[in-house]
Design a protein around this motif. Structure first.
Motif, PDB file in Angstrom:
ATOM      1  N   GLN A 161       0.838  -1.192   0.000  1.00 46.11           N
ATOM      2  CA  GLN A 161       0.000   0.000   0.000  1.00 46.11           C
ATOM      3  C   GLN A 161       0.875   1.246   0.000  1.00 46.11           C
ATOM      4  O   GLN A 161       1.905   1.297   0.664  1.00 46.11           O
ATOM      5  CB  GLN A 161      -0.910   0.011   1.229  1.00 46.11           C
ATOM      6  CG  GLN A 161      -1.904  -1.134   1.258  1.00 46.11           C
ATOM      7  CD  GLN A 161      -2.902  -0.945   2.373  1.00 46.11           C
ATOM      8  OE1 GLN A 161      -3.949  -0.369   2.190  1.00 46.11           O
ATOM      9  NE2 GLN A 161      -2.576  -1.441   3.545  1.00 46.11           N
ATOM     10  N   ARG A 162       0.443   2.254  -0.719  1.00 51.23           N
ATOM     11  CA  ARG A 162       1.176   3.519  -0.754  1.00 51.23           C
ATOM     12  C   ARG A 162       0.650   4.416   0.360  1.00 51.23           C
ATOM     13  O   ARG A 162      -0.559   4.658   0.462  1.00 51.23           O
ATOM     14  CB  ARG A 162       0.974   4.192  -2.112  1.00 51.23           C
ATOM     15  CG  ARG A 162       1.870   5.395  -2.341  1.00 51.23           C
ATOM     16  CD  ARG A 162       3.310   4.974  -2.595  1.00 51.23           C
ATOM     17  NE  ARG A 162       4.147   6.118  -2.943  1.00 51.23           N
ATOM     18  CZ  ARG A 162       5.321   6.015  -3.545  1.00 51.23           C
ATOM     19  NH1 ARG A 162       5.795   4.836  -3.859  1.00 51.23           N
ATOM     20  NH2 ARG A 162       6.033   7.101  -3.825  1.00 51.23           N
ATOM     21  N   GLY A 164      -2.790   8.157  -6.161  1.00 53.55           N
ATOM     22  CA  GLY A 164      -2.054   6.916  -5.944  1.00 53.55           C
ATOM     23  C   GLY A 164      -1.889   6.509  -4.499  1.00 53.55           C
ATOM     24  O   GLY A 164      -1.292   5.474  -4.202  1.00 53.55           O
ATOM     25  N   VAL A 165      -2.433   7.312  -3.580  1.00 54.05           N
ATOM     26  CA  VAL A 165      -2.298   7.020  -2.146  1.00 54.05           C
ATOM     27  C   VAL A 165      -3.407   6.072  -1.693  1.00 54.05           C
ATOM     28  O   VAL A 165      -4.576   6.265  -2.025  1.00 54.05           O
ATOM     29  CB  VAL A 165      -2.348   8.332  -1.325  1.00 54.05           C
ATOM     30  CG1 VAL A 165      -2.443   8.044   0.170  1.00 54.05           C
ATOM     31  CG2 VAL A 165      -1.121   9.187  -1.627  1.00 54.05           C
ATOM     32  N   ASP A 166      -3.025   5.061  -0.926  1.00 57.26           N
ATOM     33  CA  ASP A 166      -4.002   4.131  -0.347  1.00 57.26           C
ATOM     34  C   ASP A 166      -4.354   4.511   1.091  1.00 57.26           C
ATOM     35  O   ASP A 166      -5.521   4.486   1.483  1.00 57.26           O
ATOM     36  CB  ASP A 166      -3.441   2.699  -0.355  1.00 57.26           C
ATOM     37  CG  ASP A 166      -3.117   2.211  -1.745  1.00 57.26           C
ATOM     38  OD1 ASP A 166      -4.059   2.088  -2.545  1.00 57.26           O
ATOM     39  OD2 ASP A 166      -1.934   1.973  -2.030  1.00 57.26           O
ATOM     40  N   VAL A 167      -3.319   4.855   1.881  1.00 58.05           N
ATOM     41  CA  VAL A 167      -3.498   5.163   3.302  1.00 58.05           C
ATOM     42  C   VAL A 167      -2.912   6.545   3.575  1.00 58.05           C
ATOM     43  O   VAL A 167      -1.766   6.829   3.213  1.00 58.05           O
ATOM     44  CB  VAL A 167      -2.804   4.116   4.195  1.00 58.05           C
ATOM     45  CG1 VAL A 167      -3.016   4.451   5.671  1.00 58.05           C
ATOM     46  CG2 VAL A 167      -3.331   2.715   3.884  1.00 58.05           C
ATOM     47  N   GLY A 177      -9.026   8.834  -4.326  1.00 52.87           N
ATOM     48  CA  GLY A 177      -9.047   7.384  -4.219  1.00 52.87           C
ATOM     49  C   GLY A 177      -8.416   6.823  -2.958  1.00 52.87           C
ATOM     50  O   GLY A 177      -8.187   5.601  -2.867  1.00 52.87           O
ATOM     51  N   VAL A 178      -8.144   7.682  -1.982  1.00 55.35           N
ATOM     52  CA  VAL A 178      -7.614   7.199  -0.693  1.00 55.35           C
ATOM     53  C   VAL A 178      -8.642   6.264  -0.055  1.00 55.35           C
ATOM     54  O   VAL A 178      -9.842   6.544  -0.060  1.00 55.35           O
ATOM     55  CB  VAL A 178      -7.310   8.385   0.248  1.00 55.35           C
ATOM     56  CG1 VAL A 178      -6.960   7.897   1.650  1.00 55.35           C
ATOM     57  CG2 VAL A 178      -6.173   9.233  -0.310  1.00 55.35           C
ATOM     58  N   ARG A 179      -8.174   5.161   0.507  1.00 56.84           N
ATOM     59  CA  ARG A 179      -9.091   4.174   1.091  1.00 56.84           C
ATOM     60  C   ARG A 179      -9.169   4.232   2.609  1.00 56.84           C
ATOM     61  O   ARG A 179     -10.155   3.786   3.193  1.00 56.84           O
ATOM     62  CB  ARG A 179      -8.678   2.766   0.650  1.00 56.84           C
ATOM     63  CG  ARG A 179      -8.853   2.538  -0.845  1.00 56.84           C
ATOM     64  CD  ARG A 179      -8.654   1.095  -1.267  1.00 56.84           C
ATOM     65  NE  ARG A 179      -7.260   0.678  -1.128  1.00 56.84           N
ATOM     66  CZ  ARG A 179      -6.790  -0.094  -0.151  1.00 56.84           C
ATOM     67  NH1 ARG A 179      -7.584  -0.533   0.794  1.00 56.84           N
ATOM     68  NH2 ARG A 179      -5.522  -0.442  -0.127  1.00 56.84           N
ATOM     69  N   HIS A 180      -8.138   4.784   3.278  1.00 59.09           N
ATOM     70  CA  HIS A 180      -8.066   4.728   4.740  1.00 59.09           C
ATOM     71  C   HIS A 180      -7.359   5.980   5.237  1.00 59.09           C
ATOM     72  O   HIS A 180      -6.272   6.315   4.766  1.00 59.09           O
ATOM     73  CB  HIS A 180      -7.290   3.467   5.146  1.00 59.09           C
ATOM     74  CG  HIS A 180      -7.183   3.233   6.622  1.00 59.09           C
ATOM     75  ND1 HIS A 180      -6.570   2.111   7.148  1.00 59.09           N
ATOM     76  CD2 HIS A 180      -7.606   3.943   7.693  1.00 59.09           C
ATOM     77  CE1 HIS A 180      -6.611   2.151   8.470  1.00 59.09           C
ATOM     78  NE2 HIS A 180      -7.236   3.255   8.826  1.00 59.09           N
ATOM     79  N   MET A 209     -14.643   6.294   3.548  1.00 64.08           N
ATOM     80  CA  MET A 209     -13.290   5.763   3.679  1.00 64.08           C
ATOM     81  C   MET A 209     -13.144   5.082   5.038  1.00 64.08           C
ATOM     82  O   MET A 209     -13.843   5.419   5.996  1.00 64.08           O
ATOM     83  CB  MET A 209     -12.256   6.889   3.563  1.00 64.08           C
ATOM     84  CG  MET A 209     -12.203   7.541   2.203  1.00 64.08           C
ATOM     85  SD  MET A 209     -10.948   8.859   2.067  1.00 64.08           S
ATOM     86  CE  MET A 209     -11.726  10.185   3.034  1.00 64.08           C
ATOM     87  N   GLU A 244      -8.487  -0.514  11.321  1.00 66.26           N
ATOM     88  CA  GLU A 244      -9.641   0.191  10.753  1.00 66.26           C
ATOM     89  C   GLU A 244     -10.795   0.239  11.752  1.00 66.26           C
ATOM     90  O   GLU A 244     -11.071  -0.735  12.447  1.00 66.26           O
ATOM     91  CB  GLU A 244     -10.093  -0.506   9.469  1.00 66.26           C
ATOM     92  CG  GLU A 244      -9.111  -0.368   8.316  1.00 66.26           C
ATOM     93  CD  GLU A 244      -9.637  -0.999   7.027  1.00 66.26           C
ATOM     94  OE1 GLU A 244     -10.812  -1.438   7.002  1.00 66.26           O
ATOM     95  OE2 GLU A 244      -8.871  -1.043   6.044  1.00 66.26           O
TER      96      GLU A 244
END
Length: 279
Positions: A3-4, A64-67, A94-97, A130, A185
């Protein structure tokens, strides 16, 4: 797939420690910063310029960031609006967390007025779609010596207690969460020191361990407001400063939590530990 992770606040104390700790472990980072010329040069880290209140730049910086590790913005009259803009940008990117630095007493009716900002931000994140993790830090242990002005800690804190937490412990806790974010989470952690002390006890310890004599002077609310007039700060900010002390008096900053040790495997620093290390 790795994860990025994006770390905000990397030019500051807590965010900077988090970024250095993760980068030293080979974690590739994105560092969104207000001033790229102040950015740390860390291995595998990409610096991108944005501010929380610039939605377009934030969307671009978070691509491109996930977290996202989101350090709360500096105090301002409407900090919640600034936070909302950045949270919306994170979602759009598009950040997920989001891992957010909140406050121990975050509540809609928190005595500490800035704790209300944190509660509103938490609620906005809960509704964002998120995933979230909240690090509810208490007042920083590192700022306790700075509460003394001309050798006196003044404020309407009475005999209330404060379980202040070291910035280094907050950073270590954040890094622990960011190593395995999925495990955290939907969790709110309470980050405190190992004990709660009165400001009179803090003054005594400062006198013992620092090269200065410090005492605590209890004040009424009106005395506290008047004694800070010379700073020239706006009324909302002075009221926020004074509410730190009234929250201590009401016991809202006294709780001691095991969460730092749970996350990091180490006992958090106490005031004596911190002052002794500085000496």
């Amino acid at each position: 797939m790795e994860q990025r992770i994006a770390v905000t606040g990397s030019t500051g104390t807590v965010g900077g420690r988090v970024a250095r700790e993760l980068a030293a472990e080979g974690v590739p980072l994105i560092l969104p910063v207000r001033s790229p010329d102040r950015a740390q040069h860390l291995p595998e880290a990409v610096v991108r310029q944005c501010t929380y209140d610039d939605a377009d730049a934030s969307v671009e910086a978070l691509a491109g960031v996930d977290v996202l590790f989101m350090v709360s913005a500096a105090e301002e009259a409407d900090r919640v609006a600034t936070h909302r803009t950045f949270i919306d940008a994170a979602k759009a990117a598009g950040v997920r967390h989001v891992v957010y630095t909140s406050f121990l007493g975050a509540a809609p009716d928190a005595t500490f007025l800035l704790g209300r900002d944190h509660w509103a931000t938490e609620e906005y994140l809960r509704r964002s779609g998120m995933a979230w993790t909240f690090l509810r830090d208490n007042l920083y242990l590192d700022v306790v010596p700075a509460l003394a002005e001309d050798g006196v800690i003044r404020g309407p804190a009475g005999d209330g207690r404060l379980s202040a937490v070291a910035q280094s412990d907050v950073a270590r806790s954040a890094a622990a969460v960011l190593r395995t974010p999925a495990d955290h989470e939907g969790t709110a952690y309470r980050l405190t020191g190992p004990e709660a002390f009165t400001l009179a006890e803090a003054a005594a310890l400062l006198t013992e361990l620092a090269p200065a004599t410090v005492r605590f002077e209890d004040q009424t609310y009106d005395e506290a407001i008047a004694s800070r007039a010379h700073h020239g700060a706006p009324r909302w900010q002075v009221e926020a400063w004074v509410s730190t002390y009234t929250a201590i008096a009401r016991g809202e900053m006294a709780g001691v939590s095991p969460d730092v040790e749970h996350l990091t495997g180490q006992r958090p620093l106490g005031l004596r530990d911190l002052l002794s290390a500085q000496g």
